[in-house]
Motif scaffolding. Structure first.
Motif, PDB file in Angstrom:
ATOM      1  N   UNK A 510      -4.513  38.723 -11.107  1.00 28.17           N
ATOM      2  CA  UNK A 510      -3.735  37.552 -11.498  1.00 28.17           C
ATOM      3  C   UNK A 510      -4.630  36.533 -12.203  1.00 28.17           C
ATOM      4  N   UNK A 511      -5.847  36.368 -11.703  1.00 29.74           N
ATOM      5  CA  UNK A 511      -6.742  35.337 -12.208  1.00 29.74           C
ATOM      6  C   UNK A 511      -7.284  35.569 -13.606  1.00 29.74           C
ATOM      7  N   UNK A 512      -7.419  36.821 -14.028  1.00 25.33           N
ATOM      8  CA  UNK A 512      -8.022  37.055 -15.351  1.00 25.33           C
ATOM      9  C   UNK A 512      -7.085  36.658 -16.489  1.00 25.33           C
ATOM     10  N   UNK A 513      -5.823  36.421 -16.165  1.00 30.97           N
ATOM     11  CA  UNK A 513      -4.942  35.778 -17.145  1.00 30.97           C
ATOM     12  C   UNK A 513      -4.286  36.680 -18.162  1.00 30.97           C
ATOM     13  N   UNK A 514      -3.835  37.856 -17.740  1.00 35.36           N
ATOM     14  CA  UNK A 514      -3.065  38.701 -18.648  1.00 35.36           C
ATOM     15  C   UNK A 514      -1.700  38.056 -18.863  1.00 35.36           C
ATOM     16  N   UNK A 515      -1.297  37.904 -20.107  1.00 32.29           N
ATOM     17  CA  UNK A 515      -0.019  37.257 -20.413  1.00 32.29           C
ATOM     18  C   UNK A 515       1.134  37.974 -19.716  1.00 32.29           C
ATOM     19  N   UNK A 516       1.997  37.201 -19.084  1.00 34.92           N
ATOM     20  CA  UNK A 516       3.194  37.668 -18.377  1.00 34.92           C
ATOM     21  C   UNK A 516       2.891  38.301 -17.012  1.00 34.92           C
TER      22      UNK A 516
END
Length: 668
Positions: A510-516
């Motif tokens: 969740x933290x690495x920031x993949x869109x959606x």
């Protein structure tokens, strides 16, 4: 032994029901949140280990988890009428005159209540337990959304005191401003458009298929109407007070008014004070207090004669549009913001208003220097609702939407299925880079304490951070020169970064920031692809087999993980010891009766939640999988099972069980 466990389960259920009543109805909590959570956790563990003691009204069911693919239509036993509206005191006085003639008296008491701006609900209680919850629908029938309503903490699952055997409570489900803002902050952080107003968000939340997701919205509720064939009181106001003793959250602002003048005083008071509330109201509801008089007045074809809604006028002001800025979020979404000449609106000075996207700017036909009309959308977000064309300068120029990112100069893109524009330079556009780092350290992600947004921005400006992997190369001596940074604070940051290496894989994902990929999607991905390498090797088709993951999310995941810069950063995280695979299964194993067997649950489950079912599988040595295939041994079906059941039947080698047969299998 089972009797002792059942006794403890019942004790905990009773305690938690009482604590919920103390907190949500009386506003007088008697234990801390920590103590409440500890008791709730104990009850959850006992119920999971002993599904034979399942109770659909247990406080643990507020956590949600039930999936409803289709909401059944239910006929209302008592029609849910709409109210006639009035917009000035003349209308109200005319209504008073009409009902006085019918009742042949002007000696009428009223109850004045705030008109909450939310979604109407009708809830059936039988023998003191919440039995069914149904939306208003068309007034004659609505959608049954019981599982979702059970997650709302303001609504009791179990009543107390001397309550009628069977009755309905009508009320309104709504979102507070604080929770609405929180939802939008999280949506923007995950690359979604913000919701427009609390009312529509509350209504839409009630129709989410996953009750666990409904719980996360933190909806509120107020109950305002007792409905039954027989009444335990003679007046509406008495009923409200009785309902509170049974466990219902009743509006503290309802007032008994002796005459129509007191009603008008109440309206004037709240027309001014409503701007101080933490929720939206759009008027005042006035009801005749005497139930006998209500019965005499009866109904028209559409509305009760004994009630009236006084609607507040939306406050609108005119001010000058000075310019438009463009803000870039963490995911690259570009939001236009109108800069306005300062103006007083609903008690606050407004200087800016969101325009959301290019389509809205075109629809309003905005020109620089226009005098525009501004309202508070849903009482909270300033929005431009029109233009005073009579004041438009003949030389005014039409606003042309930005073509390039205001931060990095990259050409903006707009996808066919989206209204927003995006900056595609996600690895080098400053707001996106900083936003991703702020997201990475946030509480729901890696939870690195003492690393606030200002500190991260300073580190970025100083060149000490270029992406999230750089957190793990920071040294205390690099932090000390920063503004307001003491040695203890610097050491706390270094310790927090080190501690983050123990954070589980799903939170890292969740933290690495993949869109959606939000918090819930990350958990489901981690469950089905137990390492970052497994996830990278998955095809879009395989990703779409996971529940709640569609082509849009799957495409985003594949694109992110196959970007060379992103993967290089992930490899750096791995080298620093960040968790990029699921840890050892710590689930307590009760038996090996299901060892080597795979399970999937589908349909509406009634004996246990899906989460409880999957936990039972793991505790007895089995494995849960996410899709029907030849690798599936058992499909456990609840009510209204659909495509998964048909596919399993077509394969022919999968054993199909109902819920009781599944429990029998465990106990065999």
């Amino acid at each position: 032994m089972p009797e002792h466990i059942l006794q403890r389960i019942e004790e905990l259920r009773e305690e938690l029901h009482q604590h919920n009543y103390n907190y949500y109805v009386l506003d007088e909590p008697t234990i801390s949140d920590f103590e409440f959570d500890a008791k709730l956790k104990e009850l959850q563990e006992l119920e999971a280990a002993h599904p034979e003691f399942y109770d659909p009204h247990s406080p643990t069911l507020r956590v949600g988890g039930e999936i409803t693919k289709n909401f059944p239509t239910v006929q209302h036993q008592f029609r849910m009428y709409s109210l006639d509206n009035s917009y000035d005191f003349n209308d109200l006085q005319d209504w008073h005159t009409r009902i006085s003639k019918i009742l042949e008296t002007e000696d009428i008491e009223f109850v004045a209540e705030l008109k909450y701006d939310g979604a109407s609900i009708s809830i059936l209680f039988e023998n003191g337990k919440l039995s069914q919850a149904v939306t208003r629908g068309d007034g004659f029938q609505g959608d049954e959304i019981t599982a979702n309503v059970k997650t709302i903490k303001d609504i009791p699952l179990q009543l107390q005191g001397n309550f009628p055997e069977r009755f309905y409570m009508r009320g309104e489900i709504y979102l507070t401003h604080n929770n609405f803002n929180k939802i939008n902050e999280e949506r923007l952080a995950e690359g979604y458009d913000a919701f427009m107003n609390p009312r529509n968000t509350a209504s839409g939340s009630l129709k989410l298929q996953d009750s666990g997701e409904v719980r996360k919205r933190n909806l509120s509720a107020v109950l305002y109407q007792f409905v039954s064939e027989n009444s335990p009181a003679e007046t509406h106001f008495e009923l409200l007070q009785q309902a509170k003793t049974w466990g219902f959250k009743i509006s503290e602002n309802a007032k008994l008014c002796k005459n129509i003048q007191e009603v008008q005083d109440f309206i004037n008071f709240w027309d001014e004070k409503r701007k101080n509330l933490n929720f939206d109201i759009d008027g005042i509801v006035i009801k005749v207090n005497s139930l006998k008089q209500q019965q005499l007045l009866g109904y028209t074809a559409k509305s009760p004669r004994f009630a009236m809604a006084y609607k507040f006028k939306a406050e609108k002001v005119e001010t000058e549009l000075l310019s438009i800025d463009y803000q870039v979020g963490r995911t690259g979404a570009v939001t236009p913001v109108a800069n306005l000449a300062p103006v007083l609106l609903a008690g606050t000075i407004v200087k800016r208003a969101s325009l959301h996207n290019e389509d809205i700017i075109k629809k309003l036909d905005l020109h620089v220097g226009d005098f525009v009309y501004v309202e508070k959308g849903g009482e909270i977000i300033p929005k431009i609702v029109g233009v005073n064309l009579e004041k438009r300068n003949v030389f005014a120029t039409e606003i042309q939407y930005a073509t390039h990112c205001p931060e990095c100069g990259s050409e903006l893109i707009r996808l066919e299925d989206q209204a927003a524009h995006f900056c595609p330079n996600e690895t080098h556009c400053p707001p996106q880079v900083v936003g991703k780092m702020i997201h990475y350290v946030s509480r729901k992600a890696l939870n690195i304490e003492n690393l606030g947004s200002e500190t991260i921005e300073q580190l970025y400006r100083e060149g000490l951070l270029t992406n999230i992997a750089d957190f793990y190369t920071l040294r205390k001596e690099q932090l000390l020169p920063l503004e307001r940074m003491a040695e203890k604070s610097a050491q706390n940051i270094i310790d927090g970064i080190e501690k983050s290496k123990q954070i589980p894989y799903e939170k890292v994902l969740y933290g690495i920031g993949i869109k959606h990929v939000g918090e819930t999607v990350a958990k489901k991905l981690a469950k089905n692809f137990p390492s970052i390498d497994d996830l990278k090797n998955a095809t879009e088709e395989e990703l779409c087999q996971v529940e709640d993951i569609g082509s849009k999310i799957a495409e985003s995941i594949v694109s992110y993980l196959h970007n060379s810069e992103n993967w290089e950063m992930i490899e750096r995280l791995r080298s620093y010891g960040v968790q990029l695979e699921k840890g050892e299964n710590t689930t307590e194993v009760l038996s090996t009766v299901l060892e080597g067997k795979t399970f999937l649950f589908t349909g509406k489950l009634s004996l246990f939640t899906r989460e409880q079912a999957e936990e039972m599988v793991e505790k007895h040595g089995g494995k849960n999988i996410s899709a029907v295939s030849k690798n599936l041994n058992y499909l456990v079906v609840g009510e209204k099972a659909g495509s998964k059941l048909k596919k399993a039947q077509d394969i022919g080698t999968i054993t199909i069980l109902d819920e009781q047969q599944f429990l029998d299998l465990i106990e065999s």
